[in-house]
Design a protein around this motif. Structure first.
Motif, PDB file in Angstrom:
ATOM      1  N   GLY A  37      -9.163   7.302  -6.923  1.00 48.20           N
ATOM      2  CA  GLY A  37      -8.493   6.045  -6.603  1.00 48.20           C
ATOM      3  C   GLY A  37      -7.731   5.473  -7.782  1.00 48.20           C
ATOM      4  N   ASP A  74      -8.588   4.370  -1.796  1.00 48.14           N
ATOM      5  CA  ASP A  74      -7.927   3.398  -2.662  1.00 48.14           C
ATOM      6  C   ASP A  74      -8.958   2.619  -3.475  1.00 48.14           C
ATOM      7  OD1 ASP A  74      -8.981   2.024  -0.522  1.00 48.14           O
ATOM      8  OD2 ASP A  74      -7.233   0.754  -0.185  1.00 48.14           O
ATOM      9  N   GLY A 116       0.788   3.172  -3.294  1.00 48.09           N
ATOM     10  CA  GLY A 116      -0.420   3.775  -3.853  1.00 48.09           C
ATOM     11  C   GLY A 116      -0.628   5.235  -3.536  1.00 48.09           C
ATOM     12  N   ALA A 117      -0.959   5.533  -2.275  1.00 49.78           N
ATOM     13  CA  ALA A 117      -1.253   6.919  -1.912  1.00 49.78           C
ATOM     14  C   ALA A 117      -0.013   7.799  -2.013  1.00 49.78           C
ATOM     15  CB  ALA A 117      -1.822   6.972  -0.495  1.00 49.78           C
ATOM     16  N   HIS A 122      -3.444   1.402   3.829  1.00 50.19           N
ATOM     17  CA  HIS A 122      -3.651   2.563   2.956  1.00 50.19           C
ATOM     18  C   HIS A 122      -3.524   3.861   3.754  1.00 50.19           C
ATOM     19  CE1 HIS A 122      -5.218   5.211  -0.115  1.00 50.19           C
ATOM     20  NE2 HIS A 122      -6.234   5.557   0.649  1.00 50.19           N
ATOM     21  N   VAL A 173      -4.081   6.003  -7.154  1.00 47.20           N
ATOM     22  CA  VAL A 173      -3.588   5.077  -6.123  1.00 47.20           C
ATOM     23  C   VAL A 173      -3.295   3.721  -6.754  1.00 47.20           C
ATOM     24  CG1 VAL A 173      -4.165   3.867  -3.980  1.00 47.20           C
ATOM     25  CG2 VAL A 173      -4.821   6.268  -4.271  1.00 47.20           C
ATOM     26  N   SER A 210      -9.531   3.873   6.136  1.00 44.54           N
ATOM     27  CA  SER A 210      -8.575   2.796   5.927  1.00 44.54           C
ATOM     28  C   SER A 210      -8.940   1.580   6.759  1.00 44.54           C
ATOM     29  CB  SER A 210      -7.163   3.265   6.288  1.00 44.54           C
ATOM     30  OG  SER A 210      -6.228   2.217   6.135  1.00 44.54           O
ATOM     31  N   LYS A 241       0.819  -1.208   0.000  1.00 48.20           N
ATOM     32  CA  LYS A 241       0.000   0.000   0.000  1.00 48.20           C
ATOM     33  C   LYS A 241       0.855   1.262   0.000  1.00 48.20           C
ATOM     34  CE  LYS A 241      -4.391  -1.478   0.555  1.00 48.20           C
ATOM     35  NZ  LYS A 241      -5.574  -1.002  -0.162  1.00 48.20           N
ATOM     36  N   GLY A 256      -7.843  -3.261  -5.722  1.00 40.85           N
ATOM     37  CA  GLY A 256      -6.801  -2.431  -6.311  1.00 40.85           C
ATOM     38  C   GLY A 256      -5.533  -3.177  -6.661  1.00 40.85           C
TER      39      GLY A 256
END
Length: 353
Positions: free
Chosen positions: A187, A178, A76-77, A112, A190, A108, A73, A220
């Motif tokens: 998202g 996400d 992603g962000a 995330h 992400v 979350s 994770k 994701g």
């Protein structure tokens, strides 16, 4: 265990997102590689485990050391926030000032939130993370250590996400989920960040796999890897998506041909315990995945027991893909045999679920 062969393979769902899941990792590599915490994670060739399971080979991409956050994770962000920061003229000389005054907010189920908090801090922004009542209390402390403001609200992930979305609207903050749904596609960035993970695996893998098992919450990770695999390895690898039996959001959506809310209790696979799929991820997986599988908590715990002997200690969420492989072999499903070459992703360390 439940298994569903994908009758939508090659066709997909009737609805179409505004843009498909990306398989182009050029911009991801450009931005992520500039992050001081970035380092390629290892790909383990697990010959002893392959012999034990009776397959040709087993390779496990280990995301536990990812950027010091313990999970895939982190990609992603952090990437989504870096993508926004890259538009500022301060990005090269004073990156810590590029997003000063901005606030990122999300809900979350685990990792995330850590990525949002870490990414926001790098570029001088604030972060607010909503946690549901089912998330372990100690996780809130880890988020606060990263500089995040933590709010506990909602009986489950979906309720906490709704609360975060309402707060974002009220305060004018940036909602960074996400997941994706009708009317919300942030998202997408992400998910795009997750492409770094399969991109590294393509270079590290000595052979093309015949089977890839991918654990899924909102979808994701599974969708990003799937899109990248189809772009790089074509249609040959069989892709199997694994979910908790208490949260079969993707399987049930595939079964009825549209996004649905999946009823169920609370799973120990906390990071995968999501009752609604990302629409963007679902669209990709409906067209490109081969099988959808659900496993009970006990099936996963039984399957991952002993992984620590091989240096692969993980949580039920992180090891669900491996559990899917074990169960597929014991039930003689997914066209596995002694010549199969399997790729898995150990998505997180042994955190509490």
């Amino acid at each position: 265990m439940q298994l569903l062969a994908n009758n939508l393979r090659g066709k997909g769902l009737r609805f179409s997102p505004s843009k498909p899941v990306s398989s182009d990792s050029k911009n991801v590599k450009k931005l992520i590689s500039k992050c001081p915490m970035y380092a390629q994670t290892p790909l383990h060739e697990c010959a002893d485990l392959a012999n034990l399971l009776g397959i040709g080979s087993l390779h496990i991409k280990d995301e536990r050391p990812r950027m010091g956050l313990g999970s895939f994770k982190a990609l992603g962000a952090t990437y989504a926030i870096a993508k926004m920061a890259a538009k500022s003229p301060l990005i090269n000389d004073e990156p810590e000032k590029t997003l000063r005054g901005k606030t990122f907010i999300t809900a979350s189920a685990g990792n995330h939130g850590m990525s949002v908090a870490a990414g926001a801090r790098i570029f001088g922004a604030n972060s607010v993370i909503y946690l549901s009542e089912t998330v372990p209390k100690e996780f809130a402390g880890r988020l606060r250590e990263k500089g995040a403001k933590v709010i506990i609200e909602g009986a489950d992930y979906e309720a906490s996400m709704q609360a975060a979305a309402e707060c974002a609207e009220l305060e004018g903050w940036i909602l960074l989920s996400d997941s994706t749904w009708e009317g919300y596609s942030t998202g997408y960035d992400v998910m795009e960040g997750y492409l770094m993970m399969p991109e590294e695996a393509f270079i590290q893998m000595p052979i093309s796999p015949t089977h890839i098992f991918l654990q899924a919450g909102v979808g994701g990770l599974a969708a990003a890897v799937t899109a990248s695999v189809r772009s790089n390895w074509g249609i040959s690898p069989k892709i199997i998506v694994v979910e908790p039996s208490e949260a079969p959001a993707i399987m049930e959506s595939i079964r009825v041909g549209k996004p649905v809310y999946a009823e169920g209790g609370v799973s120990i696979m906390g990071r995968l315990d999501c009752k609604e799929p990302s629409h963007l991820a679902l669209y990709c997986l409906a067209k490109e995945a081969d099988f959808f599988m659900t496993l009970t908590d006990s099936e996963v715990l039984e399957s991952i027991e002993g992984l620590d002997k091989y240096g692969l200690l993980t949580s039920a969420s992180g090891g669900a893909g491996y559990a899917g492989l074990v169960k597929a072999l014991t039930t003689h499903n997914c066209d596995l045999d002694s010549d199969s070459h399997v790729l898995l992703f150990l998505s997180e360390g042994a955190t509490d679920d």
